[in-house]
Design an enzyme around this catalytic site. Structure first.
Site, PDB file in Angstrom:
ATOM      1  CB  SER A 189      -0.962  -0.004   1.182  1.00 51.81           C
ATOM      2  OG  SER A 189      -0.264  -0.216   2.395  1.00 51.81           O
ATOM      3  CG  HIS A 217      -3.619  -0.632  -2.600  1.00 54.63           C
ATOM      4  ND1 HIS A 217      -4.120   0.641  -2.504  1.00 54.63           N
ATOM      5  CD2 HIS A 217      -3.324  -1.014  -1.343  1.00 54.63           C
ATOM      6  CE1 HIS A 217      -4.121   1.022  -1.232  1.00 54.63           C
ATOM      7  NE2 HIS A 217      -3.644   0.039  -0.515  1.00 54.63           N
ATOM      8  CE  LYS A 249      -7.468   1.171   0.422  1.00 55.30           C
ATOM      9  NZ  LYS A 249      -6.908   0.195   1.330  1.00 55.30           N
TER      10      LYS A 249
HETATM   11  C1  LIG Z   1      -6.748   0.122   2.697  1.00 52.34           C
HETATM   12  C2  LIG Z   1      -6.235  -1.229   3.028  1.00 52.34           C
HETATM   13  C3  LIG Z   1      -6.929  -2.064   3.905  1.00 52.34           C
HETATM   14  C4  LIG Z   1      -8.106  -1.570   4.702  1.00 52.34           C
HETATM   15  O1  LIG Z   1      -9.246  -1.437   3.962  1.00 52.34           O
HETATM   16  P1  LIG Z   1     -10.420  -0.500   4.491  1.00 52.34           P
HETATM   17  O2  LIG Z   1     -11.616  -0.967   3.778  1.00 52.34           O
HETATM   18  O3  LIG Z   1     -10.012   0.896   4.160  1.00 52.34           O
HETATM   19  O4  LIG Z   1     -10.507  -0.703   5.980  1.00 52.34           O
HETATM   20  C5  LIG Z   1      -6.496  -3.350   4.056  1.00 52.34           C
HETATM   21  N1  LIG Z   1      -5.390  -3.796   3.419  1.00 52.34           N
HETATM   22  C6  LIG Z   1      -4.658  -3.008   2.621  1.00 52.34           C
HETATM   23  C7  LIG Z   1      -3.451  -3.548   1.937  1.00 52.34           C
HETATM   24  C8  LIG Z   1      -5.057  -1.690   2.410  1.00 52.34           C
HETATM   25  O5  LIG Z   1      -4.318  -0.896   1.648  1.00 52.34           O
END
Ligand SMILES: *Cc1c(COP(=O)(O)O)cnc(C)c1O
Length: 401
Positions: A189, A217, A249
């Site tokens: 991330s 991602h 995302k």
């Molecule tokens: C953003 C993210 C999460 C968390 O997801 P949310 O729905 O925002 O709580 C989990 N794992 C990774 C790798 C992330 O980048």
């Protein structure tokens, strides 16, 4: 922290002094339909280059329409957890569509990715069992391991041989102590690089360990069909039994899921406390996500456009002599080495009209503080060119680190 009237203020002052105090910026509205720019008083709009809306779906009118129509039918709140009365037809349909999209038997919705990882890891890892994790994994995977009471072993970033070294010794011990789960981000991330999923899958197979890939991602972004890192690597449920994806995302909505073989997902439903003891997502969010999934499937031009912008950004940055990370994804880190420099660069960019957050410890290891630039299909070429020029100006203006 001791309980005293001054304690919190002193702790905040210390964070401030170390350039580690975090603050929020309130978004007042959007200056364009896709939401990439925000109006500012007496200044040019601020272009957002640090969100996660990679495909530009978060404000797509078709998602808004699906959400509104579903809210008219179902209301706003789901009213209960999934196992009581909160699991609606919209949730059920979305789970089936996510299972089909990821090529797996079954999928289970969670309210957030954080809760999905915490729930899945703690459901599958018993006390004393081993959880192997990449050093740079997302905090939610790490927290899941801590909550499980299992033994958290962290291997060097993207280093399959190091993971193998950590797996080897306990195997010689008792059969009971040998259970293991390997967990990795699909796309990291904060770095944008891709995990060596084929190597990890072979390792997991060899040691009969579970493998979990959190492709928060990659999903929707990578692969011709948006199947993420597993599509790129050509791996299915056989090699990667647990796939976590997030909906906030690339899909532009909110929530998350885990997908896998039917009984395994049903077992997680029985055991994951962050699934059981919480209110189900609003059904209208599930409906909007179904609309998003259709667009992820039917509008591959979004991925092509995004890849074009990534290539344009990287080529322009190289021409400017800027040092970039090893990333072909929309996450493009620019390492600055300490918190003060990262903050100064972020501020300089803001003055030039670009919003790029400074990422500091403990989100990234101390000494690797950075700007985390993210690109979206909603950006245009001129915005990307402008960002690179402003970035070059901002970095040349910094004190040497
Ligand atoms: C953003 C993210 C999460 C968390 O997801 P949310 O729905 O925002 O709580 C989990 N794992 C990774 C790798 C992330 O980048």
């Amino acid at each position: 922290m001791h309980r005293s009237p001054q304690a919190a203020a002193d702790a905040l002052a210390a964070l401030q002094q170390q350039h580690l105090r975090r603050t929020r910026r309130t978004v007042q509205g959007y200056a364009d339909e896709a939401g990439t720019t925000q109006p500012r008083w007496g200044q040019a709009p601020l272009v957002n280059f640090c969100g996660n809306d990679y495909l530009g779906l978060a404000r797509d009118p078709r998602l808004t329409a699906a959400l509104t129509a579903a809210a008219a039918h179902w209301g706003v709140g789901s009213g209960a957890s999934h196992l009581v009365t909160g699991h609606t037809h919209e949730h059920q349909q979305l789970e089936e569509e996510l299972a089909a999209f990821t090529g797996r038997e079954s999928a289970l919705l969670f309210s957030t990715g954080y809760m999905a990882n915490v729930g899945v890891v703690s459901a599958l890892c018993g006390r004393g069992e081993r959880v192997l994790q990449d050093r740079l994994n997302h905090a939610s995977l790490i927290d899941g391991a801590r909550l499980s009471g299992g033994r958290l072993l962290r291997y060097r970033h993207n280093d399959v041989a190091d993971a193998a070294r950590l797996l080897a010794p306990a195997e010689a011990a008792t059969e009971a102590g040998s259970a293991a789960l390997i967990a990795t981000d699909g796309v990291f991330s904060m770095d944008g690089d891709v995990a060596p999923v084929s190597g990890l899958a072979a390792l997991a197979q060899q040691h009969q360990a579970w493998l979990l890939v959190d492709d928060a991602h990659g999903l929707g972004v990578l692969g011709a069909h948006g199947g993420g890192v597993l599509e790129l690597a050509g791996l299915g449920a056989q090699q990667v039994p647990l796939l976590v994806g997030t909906l906030g995302k690339a899909l532009g909505t909110f929530g998350a899921f885990v997908a896998g073989e039917r009984d395994l997902i049903d077992y997680i439903l029985q055991r994951a406390r962050s699934y059981i003891y919480t209110t189900a997502l609003p059904p209208a969010v599930a409906a909007a996500t179904r609309a998003a999934l259709t667009l992820v499937r039917d509008e591959p031009w979004r991925r092509d456009r995004l890849q074009g912008l990534i290539a344009r950004f990287r080529a322009a940055a190289v021409r400017e002599g800027l040092a970039l990370g090893d990333s072909e994804t929309p996450i493009q880190p620019v390492l600055l080495g300490d918190a003060a420099r990262a903050l100064a660069a972020s501020l300089a960019l803001q003055q030039a009209g670009y919003w790029v957050a400074a990422i500091r410890a403990p989100t990234v290891p101390a000494g690797t503080e950075r700007l985390r630039i993210t690109l979206s299909a909603a950006h245009d070429e001129a915005q990307v060119d402008g960002l690179v020029a402003a970035l070059a100006g901002a970095l040349h203006g910094l004190e040497p680190g």
